[in-house]
Design a protein around this motif. Structure first.
Motif, PDB file in Angstrom:
ATOM      1  N   PRO A   1     -40.753  -6.319  94.211  1.00 51.35           N
ATOM      2  CA  PRO A   1     -39.622  -5.387  94.374  1.00 51.35           C
ATOM      3  C   PRO A   1     -38.404  -5.829  93.557  1.00 51.35           C
ATOM      4  CG  PRO A   1     -40.646  -5.821  96.498  1.00 51.35           C
ATOM      5  CD  PRO A   1     -41.278  -6.777  95.520  1.00 51.35           C
ATOM      6  N   ASN A   2     -37.608  -4.847  93.147  1.00 49.37           N
ATOM      7  CA  ASN A   2     -36.517  -5.187  92.235  1.00 49.37           C
ATOM      8  C   ASN A   2     -35.377  -5.932  92.930  1.00 49.37           C
ATOM      9  OD1 ASN A   2     -35.126  -3.232  93.614  1.00 49.37           O
ATOM     10  ND2 ASN A   2     -34.567  -2.036  91.817  1.00 49.37           N
ATOM     11  N   ASP A   3     -34.530  -6.517  92.115  1.00 48.83           N
ATOM     12  CA  ASP A   3     -33.334  -7.205  92.598  1.00 48.83           C
ATOM     13  C   ASP A   3     -32.410  -6.162  93.227  1.00 48.83           C
ATOM     14  OD1 ASP A   3     -30.828  -8.475  92.840  1.00 48.83           O
ATOM     15  OD2 ASP A   3     -31.276  -9.831  91.171  1.00 48.83           O
ATOM     16  N   PRO A   4     -32.052  -6.290  94.502  1.00 53.50           N
ATOM     17  CA  PRO A   4     -31.221  -5.267  95.165  1.00 53.50           C
ATOM     18  C   PRO A   4     -29.870  -5.037  94.501  1.00 53.50           C
ATOM     19  CG  PRO A   4     -32.055  -6.885  96.738  1.00 53.50           C
ATOM     20  CD  PRO A   4     -32.395  -7.395  95.380  1.00 53.50           C
ATOM     21  N   ARG A   5     -29.422  -5.992  93.702  1.00 55.43           N
ATOM     22  CA  ARG A   5     -28.143  -5.821  93.005  1.00 55.43           C
ATOM     23  C   ARG A   5     -28.284  -4.893  91.812  1.00 55.43           C
ATOM     24  NH1 ARG A   5     -27.470 -12.229  92.352  1.00 55.43           N
ATOM     25  NH2 ARG A   5     -29.616 -11.804  91.688  1.00 55.43           N
ATOM     26  N   GLN A   6     -29.531  -4.638  91.424  1.00 55.68           N
ATOM     27  CA  GLN A   6     -29.793  -3.793  90.256  1.00 55.68           C
ATOM     28  C   GLN A   6     -29.824  -2.340  90.699  1.00 55.68           C
ATOM     29  OE1 GLN A   6     -33.435  -4.739  88.191  1.00 55.68           O
ATOM     30  NE2 GLN A   6     -33.469  -2.712  87.276  1.00 55.68           N
ATOM     31  N   ILE A   7     -28.667  -1.753  90.877  1.00 54.25           N
ATOM     32  CA  ILE A   7     -28.560  -0.384  91.363  1.00 54.25           C
ATOM     33  C   ILE A   7     -27.782   0.457  90.360  1.00 54.25           C
ATOM     34  CG2 ILE A   7     -28.714  -1.005  93.802  1.00 54.25           C
ATOM     35  CD1 ILE A   7     -25.703  -0.971  93.964  1.00 54.25           C
ATOM     36  N   GLY A   8     -27.836   1.766  90.572  1.00 58.77           N
ATOM     37  CA  GLY A   8     -27.114   2.672  89.681  1.00 58.77           C
ATOM     38  C   GLY A   8     -27.635   2.594  88.266  1.00 58.77           C
ATOM     39  N   ASP A   9     -26.744   2.435  87.312  1.00 63.31           N
ATOM     40  CA  ASP A   9     -27.156   2.395  85.910  1.00 63.31           C
ATOM     41  C   ASP A   9     -27.337   0.960  85.397  1.00 63.31           C
ATOM     42  OD1 ASP A   9     -24.556   1.611  85.991  1.00 63.31           O
ATOM     43  OD2 ASP A   9     -23.809   3.044  84.482  1.00 63.31           O
ATOM     44  N   VAL A  10     -27.448   0.013  86.305  1.00 62.69           N
ATOM     45  CA  VAL A  10     -27.671  -1.383  85.907  1.00 62.69           C
ATOM     46  C   VAL A  10     -29.122  -1.539  85.447  1.00 62.69           C
ATOM     47  CG1 VAL A  10     -27.712  -3.789  86.668  1.00 62.69           C
ATOM     48  CG2 VAL A  10     -25.950  -2.232  87.527  1.00 62.69           C
ATOM     49  N   THR A  11     -29.311  -1.876  84.186  1.00 61.75           N
ATOM     50  CA  THR A  11     -30.655  -2.052  83.641  1.00 61.75           C
ATOM     51  C   THR A  11     -31.144  -3.477  83.881  1.00 61.75           C
ATOM     52  OG1 THR A  11     -29.871  -2.812  81.486  1.00 61.75           O
ATOM     53  CG2 THR A  11     -30.079  -0.419  81.805  1.00 61.75           C
ATOM     54  N   VAL A  12     -32.434  -3.671  83.577  1.00 58.58           N
ATOM     55  CA  VAL A  12     -32.981  -5.021  83.688  1.00 58.58           C
ATOM     56  C   VAL A  12     -32.237  -5.964  82.749  1.00 58.58           C
ATOM     57  CG1 VAL A  12     -35.024  -6.438  83.255  1.00 58.58           C
ATOM     58  CG2 VAL A  12     -35.263  -4.243  84.447  1.00 58.58           C
ATOM     59  N   LYS A  13     -31.937  -5.497  81.540  1.00 56.11           N
ATOM     60  CA  LYS A  13     -31.203  -6.347  80.600  1.00 56.11           C
ATOM     61  C   LYS A  13     -29.813  -6.687  81.157  1.00 56.11           C
ATOM     62  CE  LYS A  13     -29.561  -6.747  75.841  1.00 56.11           C
ATOM     63  NZ  LYS A  13     -28.292  -7.317  76.299  1.00 56.11           N
ATOM     64  N   ASP A  14     -29.150  -5.687  81.749  1.00 56.69           N
ATOM     65  CA  ASP A  14     -27.838  -5.958  82.358  1.00 56.69           C
ATOM     66  C   ASP A  14     -27.966  -7.039  83.430  1.00 56.69           C
ATOM     67  OD1 ASP A  14     -26.691  -3.950  80.817  1.00 56.69           O
ATOM     68  OD2 ASP A  14     -26.931  -2.418  82.378  1.00 56.69           O
ATOM     69  N   ALA A  15     -29.037  -6.896  84.239  1.00 59.55           N
ATOM     70  CA  ALA A  15     -29.241  -7.853  85.322  1.00 59.55           C
ATOM     71  C   ALA A  15     -29.532  -9.252  84.782  1.00 59.55           C
ATOM     72  CB  ALA A  15     -30.372  -7.386  86.220  1.00 59.55           C
ATOM     73  N   VAL A  16     -30.274  -9.308  83.676  1.00 61.78           N
ATOM     74  CA  VAL A  16     -30.538 -10.612  83.046  1.00 61.78           C
ATOM     75  C   VAL A  16     -29.222 -11.247  82.624  1.00 61.78           C
ATOM     76  CG1 VAL A  16     -31.528 -11.751  81.026  1.00 61.78           C
ATOM     77  CG2 VAL A  16     -32.865 -10.039  82.268  1.00 61.78           C
ATOM     78  N   ASP A  17     -28.400 -10.466  81.935  1.00 62.64           N
ATOM     79  CA  ASP A  17     -27.131 -11.001  81.439  1.00 62.64           C
ATOM     80  C   ASP A  17     -26.206 -11.438  82.582  1.00 62.64           C
ATOM     81  OD1 ASP A  17     -28.017 -10.447  78.904  1.00 62.64           O
ATOM     82  OD2 ASP A  17     -26.952  -8.525  78.742  1.00 62.64           O
ATOM     83  N   LYS A  18     -26.264 -10.715  83.689  1.00 58.16           N
ATOM     84  CA  LYS A  18     -25.302 -10.971  84.763  1.00 58.16           C
ATOM     85  C   LYS A  18     -25.795 -12.012  85.769  1.00 58.16           C
ATOM     86  CE  LYS A  18     -22.127  -8.465  87.786  1.00 58.16           C
ATOM     87  NZ  LYS A  18     -21.678  -7.126  88.234  1.00 58.16           N
ATOM     88  N   TRP A  19     -27.105 -11.934  86.117  1.00 53.54           N
ATOM     89  CA  TRP A  19     -27.579 -12.780  87.217  1.00 53.54           C
ATOM     90  C   TRP A  19     -28.751 -13.702  86.872  1.00 53.54           C
ATOM     91  CZ3 TRP A  19     -27.413  -7.318  88.865  1.00 53.54           C
ATOM     92  CH2 TRP A  19     -26.202  -6.998  89.462  1.00 53.54           C
ATOM     93  N   HIS A  20     -29.511 -13.383  85.837  1.00 54.74           N
ATOM     94  CA  HIS A  20     -30.766 -14.112  85.626  1.00 54.74           C
ATOM     95  C   HIS A  20     -30.815 -14.925  84.330  1.00 54.74           C
ATOM     96  CE1 HIS A  20     -33.038 -12.117  88.941  1.00 54.74           C
ATOM     97  NE2 HIS A  20     -32.197 -11.117  88.696  1.00 54.74           N
ATOM     98  N   HIS A  21     -29.730 -14.955  83.570  1.00 53.54           N
ATOM     99  CA  HIS A  21     -29.788 -15.578  82.257  1.00 53.54           C
ATOM    100  C   HIS A  21     -30.050 -17.082  82.311  1.00 53.54           C
ATOM    101  CE1 HIS A  21     -25.605 -15.850  83.635  1.00 53.54           C
ATOM    102  NE2 HIS A  21     -25.510 -16.958  82.909  1.00 53.54           N
ATOM    103  N   ASN A  22     -29.696 -17.718  83.422  1.00 54.45           N
ATOM    104  CA  ASN A  22     -29.911 -19.171  83.503  1.00 54.45           C
ATOM    105  C   ASN A  22     -31.015 -19.533  84.486  1.00 54.45           C
ATOM    106  OD1 ASN A  22     -28.603 -18.456  85.778  1.00 54.45           O
ATOM    107  ND2 ASN A  22     -27.035 -20.048  85.718  1.00 54.45           N
ATOM    108  N   HIS A  23     -31.883 -18.578  84.794  1.00 58.69           N
ATOM    109  CA  HIS A  23     -32.993 -18.839  85.710  1.00 58.69           C
ATOM    110  C   HIS A  23     -34.268 -19.187  84.957  1.00 58.69           C
ATOM    111  CE1 HIS A  23     -31.203 -16.255  89.211  1.00 58.69           C
ATOM    112  NE2 HIS A  23     -30.481 -17.312  88.917  1.00 58.69           N
TER     113      HIS A  23
END
Length: 366
Positions: free
Chosen positions: A310-332
């Motif tokens: 299931p997707n990251d719950p913060r990834q809502i609206g027009d937040v893309t996977v790339k946006d989510a990478v840049d914001k929350w997952h870039h250092n994971h």
């Protein structure tokens, strides 16, 4: 769809010798799987299953025996032993502790409205949150409130539990569409259980055995291909070859799913390979912790975490996977936002399953 040429298919009435062998293998495979599930069900229902399977707490003597088995291990000799379940007080506070214990062990039943998958708290926090190096709750409770980088704010224990519901329990797919609201009795009872279990530990100090413990860096880059072989040999018997876990004949989850729509989502800490590797090294296979080498633990973590969920719950609206990478997952250390076998990891499942998500600036951890 068959790849066979029509001439390869025996005419009706004729017997293909290989079909008999294939059928026999299939019967044995299905029979073996059913036997395992039935056996697991019987062990659970008759109280013969070990505590690590049922989530029931071990009594003091069992805990002491486990400690003795680690004899000579100075690290384990320092470990805190939480009180036995039999010492829960017989008063109103004790009732709250017992309710918290029940929620912890069977979250989907006792906090049904807020759970959106097939997991319980005790699937990651083994032995009902008592087991060292399995993120024991007696070790977590004394160090809150504290600042957490995940949401860049000071979190209370209630914030932290809410985060677990949001991510590890995928509350967005629950009947209520989200985690319990602040002030819920679910939080009150869980905190009562954690508080009772940590009695005697100093406040503000991280005790030995907290978290998932440390794991060395692997000699080679983690390989999901090598991990698949390790998984097949050591993990599939419980979690299934498809990683979807197993249920008993009553539908009760015996072994949890590790990926797919009924597992934790892309925001949960366990989606990070380093976190999963440490957990696996110190706790898996379930009855044989530390059986796997450091490299094997990293490899199987890479294999498990390279599947859709299931997707990251913060990834809502027009937040893309790339946006989510840049914001929350870039250092994971994980597969979020990467392609695996030509498939992008991160989109999750249909939006209808993502009924709710943390509001902006809401302090969910996880």
């Amino acid at each position: 769809m068959s790849n066979k040429h029509p001439s390869d298919i025996p005419p009706r009435g004729e017997t293909d010798p290989s079909r008999g062998k294939t059928a026999l293998r299939a019967i044995l495979a299905v029979g073996g799987g059913l036997a395992l599930v039935v056996l697991g069900s019987l062990l659970v229902n008759f109280g013969l299953a070990p505590s690590w399977l049922t989530g029931a707490t071990r009594d003091q003597s069992e805990a002491e025996a486990a400690a003795q088995q680690s004899g000579g291990d100075t690290q384990h000799a320092k470990l805190f032993t939480p009180p036995a379940e039999s010492t829960i007080p017989d008063d109103d506070f004790g009732k709250s502790v017992r309710r918290g214990l029940a929620i912890f062990n069977d979250t989907g039943t006792n906090a049904h409205d807020f759970v959106g998958n097939d997991l319980s708290c005790s699937n990651c926090h083994l032995d009902a949150g008592r087991q060292a190096f399995s993120a024991p709750m007696w070790a977590a409770y004394p160090v809150y409130p504290k600042y957490r980088g995940k949401n860049k704010m000071v979190n209370t224990m209630e914030d932290r539990i809410k985060g677990c519901f949001t991510y590890s329990m995928n509350a967005q797919g629950s009947p209520s569409g989200g985690p319990p609201p602040y002030g819920s009795d679910v939080y009150r009872d869980l905190q009562a259980y954690f508080f009772w279990m940590s009695k005697g530990l100093p406040t503000g100090e991280k005790p030995e055995g907290a978290g998932f413990g440390k794991i060395d860096k692997p000699a080679k880059e983690p390989s999901r291909q090598r991990g698949e072989a390790v998984f097949a040999q050591n993990c599939a018997v419980c979690h299934g070859a498809d990683g979807q876990g197993q249920k008993d004949i009553n539908g009760k989850v015996v072994f949890p799913p590790l990926w797919g729509p009924n597992s934790f989502n892309w925001g949960a800490g366990m989606h990070k390979i380093n976190a999963a590797a440490a957990f696996i090294k110190h706790n898996m296979p379930l009855s044989e912790p530390n059986k796997l080498t450091v490299q094997e633990a990293w490899d199987v973590a890479a294999f498990v975490d390279s599947h859709p969920r299931p997707n990251d719950p913060r990834q809502i609206g027009d937040v893309t996977v790339k946006d989510a990478v840049d914001k929350w997952h870039h250092n994971h250390q994980g597969f979020y936002g990467k392609e695996v076998d030509g498939k992008l990891m991160g989109p999750g499942y249909p939006s209808s399953d993502q009924a709710s998500a943390p509001a902006q600036n809401e302090s969910s951890g996880g």
